[in-house]
Design an enzyme around this catalytic site. Structure first.
Site, mmCIF file in Angstrom:
data_model
loop_
_atom_site.group_PDB
_atom_site.id
_atom_site.type_symbol
_atom_site.label_atom_id
_atom_site.label_comp_id
_atom_site.label_asym_id
_atom_site.label_seq_id
_atom_site.Cartn_x
_atom_site.Cartn_y
_atom_site.Cartn_z
ATOM 1 C CE LYS A 279 15.131 3.920 6.222
ATOM 2 N NZ LYS A 279 14.418 3.218 7.323
ATOM 3 C CE LYS B 285 -2.874 -2.385 3.344
ATOM 4 N NZ LYS B 285 -3.126 -2.475 4.774
ATOM 5 N N GLY B 286 2.111 1.092 0.425
ATOM 6 C CA GLY B 286 2.982 2.244 0.688
ATOM 7 C C GLY B 286 3.107 3.245 -0.437
ATOM 8 C CG ASP C 132 6.594 2.705 -0.020
ATOM 9 O OD1 ASP C 132 7.048 1.676 -0.542
ATOM 10 O OD2 ASP C 132 6.098 2.711 1.119
ATOM 11 C CG ASP D 184 2.859 1.195 7.460
ATOM 12 O OD1 ASP D 184 3.787 0.986 6.648
ATOM 13 O OD2 ASP D 184 2.406 0.301 8.191
ATOM 14 C CG ASP E 282 14.392 -0.690 4.742
ATOM 15 O OD1 ASP E 282 15.483 -1.101 5.143
ATOM 16 O OD2 ASP E 282 13.603 -0.079 5.480
ATOM 17 C CG PHE F 206 10.608 4.135 11.723
ATOM 18 C CD1 PHE F 206 9.454 4.392 10.998
ATOM 19 C CD2 PHE F 206 10.821 2.852 12.212
ATOM 20 C CE1 PHE F 206 8.525 3.396 10.758
ATOM 21 C CE2 PHE F 206 9.895 1.854 11.985
ATOM 22 C CZ PHE F 206 8.740 2.134 11.256
ATOM 23 C CB VAL F 207 11.013 7.783 6.479
ATOM 24 C CG1 VAL F 207 12.212 8.692 6.599
ATOM 25 C CG2 VAL F 207 11.403 6.500 5.755
ATOM 26 N NE ARG G 226 -0.460 2.002 5.042
ATOM 27 C CZ ARG G 226 0.580 1.241 4.744
ATOM 28 N NH1 ARG G 226 1.540 1.702 3.990
ATOM 29 N NH2 ARG G 226 0.658 0.006 5.198
HETATM 30 C C1 PRP Z 1 7.434 -1.757 2.517
HETATM 31 C C2 PRP Z 1 7.628 -0.828 1.344
HETATM 32 C C3 PRP Z 1 8.370 -1.661 0.340
HETATM 33 C C4 PRP Z 1 9.176 -2.596 1.203
HETATM 34 C C5 PRP Z 1 10.582 -2.135 1.253
HETATM 35 O O1 PRP Z 1 6.284 -2.494 2.282
HETATM 36 O O2 PRP Z 1 6.396 -0.384 0.834
HETATM 37 O O3 PRP Z 1 7.490 -2.405 -0.470
HETATM 38 O O4 PRP Z 1 8.598 -2.567 2.515
HETATM 39 O O5 PRP Z 1 11.332 -2.909 2.126
HETATM 40 P P1 PRP Z 1 12.486 -3.898 1.685
HETATM 41 O O6 PRP Z 1 13.371 -3.184 0.722
HETATM 42 O O7 PRP Z 1 13.187 -4.179 2.989
HETATM 43 O O8 PRP Z 1 11.875 -5.124 1.121
HETATM 44 P P2 PRP Z 1 5.438 -3.235 3.399
HETATM 45 O O9 PRP Z 1 5.635 -4.701 3.273
HETATM 46 O O10 PRP Z 1 5.698 -2.595 4.735
HETATM 47 O O11 PRP Z 1 3.952 -2.990 2.963
HETATM 48 P P3 PRP Z 1 3.163 -1.626 2.696
HETATM 49 O O12 PRP Z 1 3.666 -1.067 1.384
HETATM 50 O O13 PRP Z 1 1.748 -2.078 2.600
HETATM 51 O O14 PRP Z 1 3.419 -0.684 3.839
#
Ligand code: PRP
Length: 185
Positions: A136, A48-49, A105, A164, A108, A157-158, A170
């Protein structure tokens, strides 16, 4: 007048304002317009991010894009990544011969993006590129980089603008740093 969000006391500081985000998005959109001139890319929103980033970005792009959505999960409710990736909702479109742009989004650890690009590459697209709002690099576990990047961030922590913590924040229109006391309690 600026709105005051009821949970804004949890924000340590604003990292990128609405205005800064809008300016950066128009630069990214111009690059995409140029790189894909004459093409009809399929823009993939990773839920969803990236939903706020995605909807703002596609409005800045002047190409006749198509859109699709994928829901993927790599985190639990906490602040750390497990490396486990699950597809919760797959794309509606076939990818044969398509120019695909994955819109994320944040990159990481890179696990999600690595998984996504491998999975979508196996579906015979003409090309795959990634556009990520935030990068990041200090947290990277897999050697992977987005082709278009909005901003680089440190190991903070952004939250906000789609991002979120435990499904909250969000709807903030800017990107902020979350107070430590919120996720360390
Ligand atoms: C978050 C973000 C990326 C992913 C990045 O998604 O939206 O998709 O983590 O992290 P990584 O590089 O360590 O894999 P999340 O699974 O939290 O779901 P969301 O988008 O619904 O918040």
């Amino acid at each position: 007048m600026k709105k005051h969000y009821q949970f804004e006391n949890d924000v340590e500081k604003i990292l990128f304002s609405e205005e800064e985000i809008a300016e950066r998005l128009s630069v990214l959109a111009e690059k995409i317009d140029k790189d894909y001139f004459g093409k009809r890319p399929l823009m993939v929103c990773v839920l969803k991010g990236s939903v706020l980033f995605f909807t703002d970005l596609i409005r800045e792009i002047t190409l006749p894009v198509e859109i699709d959505f994928m829901s993927i999960s790599s985190y639990g409710a906490g602040a750390t990544t497990s490396g486990e990736v699950k597809v919760l909702k797959d794309l509606d479109n076939r990818l044969d011969g398509r120019d695909v742009i994955i819109v994320e989004d944040i990159v990481d650890s890179g696990f999600t993006l690595n998984y996504m690009t491998k999975l979508l590459s196996s579906r015979n697209p003409a090309s795959i590129k990634v556009c990520a709002l935030l990068d990041k690099p200090s947290r990277r576990k897999v050697d992977i980089k987005a082709d278009y990047i909005g901003f680089e961030v440190g190991n903070e922590f952004v939250i906000g603008y789609g991002l979120d913590y435990a499904q909250k924040y969000r709807n903030l229109p800017y990107i902020g740093i979350l107070k430590r006391s919120v996720y360390e309690k």
